[in-house]
Design a protein around this motif. Structure first.
Motif, PDB file in Angstrom:
ATOM      1  N   ALA A 136     -16.325  31.587  44.322  1.00 36.22           N
ATOM      2  CA  ALA A 136     -17.010  31.040  45.491  1.00 36.22           C
ATOM      3  C   ALA A 136     -17.927  32.104  46.069  1.00 36.22           C
ATOM      4  O   ALA A 136     -17.634  33.303  46.011  1.00 36.22           O
ATOM      5  CB  ALA A 136     -15.998  30.605  46.536  1.00 36.22           C
ATOM      6  N   SER A 137     -19.012  31.669  46.638  1.00 37.55           N
ATOM      7  CA  SER A 137     -19.976  32.578  47.239  1.00 37.55           C
ATOM      8  C   SER A 137     -19.336  33.366  48.376  1.00 37.55           C
ATOM      9  O   SER A 137     -18.625  32.800  49.217  1.00 37.55           O
ATOM     10  CB  SER A 137     -21.160  31.767  47.763  1.00 37.55           C
ATOM     11  OG  SER A 137     -21.969  32.546  48.597  1.00 37.55           O
ATOM     12  N   VAL A 138     -19.596  34.666  48.407  1.00 37.56           N
ATOM     13  CA  VAL A 138     -19.099  35.515  49.486  1.00 37.56           C
ATOM     14  C   VAL A 138     -19.637  34.994  50.821  1.00 37.56           C
ATOM     15  O   VAL A 138     -18.922  34.956  51.820  1.00 37.56           O
ATOM     16  CB  VAL A 138     -19.506  36.992  49.264  1.00 37.56           C
ATOM     17  CG1 VAL A 138     -19.152  37.847  50.467  1.00 37.56           C
ATOM     18  CG2 VAL A 138     -18.854  37.540  48.008  1.00 37.56           C
ATOM     19  N   ASN A 139     -20.875  34.568  50.816  1.00 37.50           N
ATOM     20  CA  ASN A 139     -21.509  34.057  52.025  1.00 37.50           C
ATOM     21  C   ASN A 139     -20.799  32.809  52.542  1.00 37.50           C
ATOM     22  O   ASN A 139     -20.548  32.682  53.744  1.00 37.50           O
ATOM     23  CB  ASN A 139     -22.983  33.766  51.735  1.00 37.50           C
ATOM     24  CG  ASN A 139     -23.781  33.527  52.978  1.00 37.50           C
ATOM     25  OD1 ASN A 139     -23.470  34.044  54.040  1.00 37.50           O
ATOM     26  ND2 ASN A 139     -24.819  32.741  52.850  1.00 37.50           N
ATOM     27  N   LEU A 153     -20.004  36.776  44.431  1.00 36.64           N
ATOM     28  CA  LEU A 153     -19.011  35.717  44.248  1.00 36.64           C
ATOM     29  C   LEU A 153     -17.620  36.299  44.422  1.00 36.64           C
ATOM     30  O   LEU A 153     -17.320  37.380  43.920  1.00 36.64           O
ATOM     31  CB  LEU A 153     -19.110  35.108  42.846  1.00 36.64           C
ATOM     32  CG  LEU A 153     -20.335  34.297  42.507  1.00 36.64           C
ATOM     33  CD1 LEU A 153     -20.265  33.827  41.061  1.00 36.64           C
ATOM     34  CD2 LEU A 153     -20.474  33.116  43.434  1.00 36.64           C
ATOM     35  N   PHE A 154     -16.760  35.562  45.127  1.00 32.19           N
ATOM     36  CA  PHE A 154     -15.356  35.925  45.297  1.00 32.19           C
ATOM     37  C   PHE A 154     -14.527  35.267  44.216  1.00 32.19           C
ATOM     38  O   PHE A 154     -14.774  34.121  43.831  1.00 32.19           O
ATOM     39  CB  PHE A 154     -14.811  35.376  46.611  1.00 32.19           C
ATOM     40  CG  PHE A 154     -14.790  36.338  47.751  1.00 32.19           C
ATOM     41  CD1 PHE A 154     -14.395  37.639  47.591  1.00 32.19           C
ATOM     42  CD2 PHE A 154     -15.148  35.911  49.015  1.00 32.19           C
ATOM     43  CE1 PHE A 154     -14.364  38.504  48.653  1.00 32.19           C
ATOM     44  CE2 PHE A 154     -15.118  36.760  50.085  1.00 32.19           C
ATOM     45  CZ  PHE A 154     -14.727  38.060  49.906  1.00 32.19           C
ATOM     46  N   LYS A 155     -13.507  35.959  43.776  1.00 36.04           N
ATOM     47  CA  LYS A 155     -12.439  35.374  42.960  1.00 36.04           C
ATOM     48  C   LYS A 155     -11.142  35.882  43.571  1.00 36.04           C
ATOM     49  O   LYS A 155     -10.874  37.089  43.567  1.00 36.04           O
ATOM     50  CB  LYS A 155     -12.561  35.793  41.493  1.00 36.04           C
ATOM     51  CG  LYS A 155     -11.413  35.311  40.635  1.00 36.04           C
ATOM     52  CD  LYS A 155     -11.360  33.802  40.553  1.00 36.04           C
ATOM     53  CE  LYS A 155     -10.248  33.377  39.610  1.00 36.04           C
ATOM     54  NZ  LYS A 155      -9.828  32.035  39.837  1.00 36.04           N
ATOM     55  N   ILE A 156     -10.361  34.970  44.121  1.00 37.60           N
ATOM     56  CA  ILE A 156      -9.138  35.345  44.827  1.00 37.60           C
ATOM     57  C   ILE A 156      -7.948  34.947  43.964  1.00 37.60           C
ATOM     58  O   ILE A 156      -7.841  33.802  43.525  1.00 37.60           O
ATOM     59  CB  ILE A 156      -9.060  34.636  46.188  1.00 37.60           C
ATOM     60  CG1 ILE A 156     -10.286  35.007  47.029  1.00 37.60           C
ATOM     61  CG2 ILE A 156      -7.780  34.985  46.915  1.00 37.60           C
ATOM     62  CD1 ILE A 156     -10.504  34.117  48.224  1.00 37.60           C
ATOM     63  N   SER A 157      -7.070  35.909  43.722  1.00 35.06           N
ATOM     64  CA  SER A 157      -5.842  35.633  42.989  1.00 35.06           C
ATOM     65  C   SER A 157      -4.662  36.168  43.795  1.00 35.06           C
ATOM     66  O   SER A 157      -4.842  36.772  44.838  1.00 35.06           O
ATOM     67  CB  SER A 157      -5.883  36.273  41.597  1.00 35.06           C
ATOM     68  OG  SER A 157      -5.823  37.667  41.692  1.00 35.06           O
ATOM     69  N   ARG A 158      -3.476  35.981  43.294  1.00 34.64           N
ATOM     70  CA  ARG A 158      -2.286  36.465  44.013  1.00 34.64           C
ATOM     71  C   ARG A 158      -2.232  37.989  44.090  1.00 34.64           C
ATOM     72  O   ARG A 158      -1.724  38.543  45.047  1.00 34.64           O
ATOM     73  CB  ARG A 158      -1.018  35.951  43.348  1.00 34.64           C
ATOM     74  CG  ARG A 158      -0.841  34.469  43.481  1.00 34.64           C
ATOM     75  CD  ARG A 158       0.611  34.096  43.331  1.00 34.64           C
ATOM     76  NE  ARG A 158       0.810  32.674  43.458  1.00 34.64           N
ATOM     77  CZ  ARG A 158       0.960  32.053  44.608  1.00 34.64           C
ATOM     78  NH1 ARG A 158       0.933  32.729  45.711  1.00 34.64           N
ATOM     79  NH2 ARG A 158       1.140  30.744  44.656  1.00 34.64           N
TER      80      ARG A 158
END
Length: 174
Positions: free
Chosen positions: A100-103, A161-166
């Motif tokens: 997802a976009s950081v913005n 772009l963000f990528k969030i994981s555990r």
């Protein structure tokens, strides 16, 4: 960019994006937030307000999710399959499931912060001081870890772009 970040960027790509920064969700940071929660719980137990304190967290979480969904719908970013409910110490609530976009993530979190404060402020005349403080504590306790991560990635706001994981939160650039 230090040598570790350069080596990481050379080895990690998604399509034409390269990993520029990764923040590991450290055990110490997670324990700090758990300790804050427990200290506030103990303080409320000593004053016989533990039930009110414990009810604040689900109420604030539902409020934050509703604000985030409302913002995502009105801003036309869409969220049906891209944003899901996540239960974790540092990313609790509605977060993107893929890149997802950081913005966009920053805008959603800022609207959740301001919208939550606004709604808590509206409830001011009907709440006792301690209930108001518990709601504010719950609101900041849930959103503060997200805001810290977003602030650490603020220089990649335009096209990151963000990528969030555990285990970590990663930022990719074109």
């Amino acid at each position: 960019m230090n040598s570790n970040d350069k080596a990481l960027a050379n080895d990690s790509t998604i399509y034409n994006y390269k990993l520029v920064k990764r923040l590991n969700h450290s055990y110490l940071y997670t324990m700090f937030f758990a300790l804050l929660f427990l200290l506030a719980l103990i303080a409320n137990l000593l004053e016989d307000r533990a039930l009110h304190y414990m009810l604040c967290f689900p109420a604030i979480l539902v409020l934050q999710i509703l604000i985030a969904k409302l913002y995502l719908r009105t801003a036309r970013y869409g969220f049906k399959n891209e944003w899901k409910l996540h239960y974790g110490m540092l990313w609790l609530g509605l977060i993107p499931t893929s890149y997802a976009s950081v913005n966009v993530v920053r805008k959603v979190q800022v609207h959740v912060l301001i919208g939550g404060l606004f709604i808590i402020g509206i409830l001011y005349p009907w709440l006792s001081t301690m209930n108001l403080l518990n709601l504010l504590f719950a609101h900041f306790w849930i959103i503060l870890p997200r805001l810290v991560v977003i602030l650490r990635f603020r220089k990649y706001d335009k096209n990151g772009l963000f990528k969030i994981s555990r285990r970590d939160t990663s930022c990719y650039l074109a």
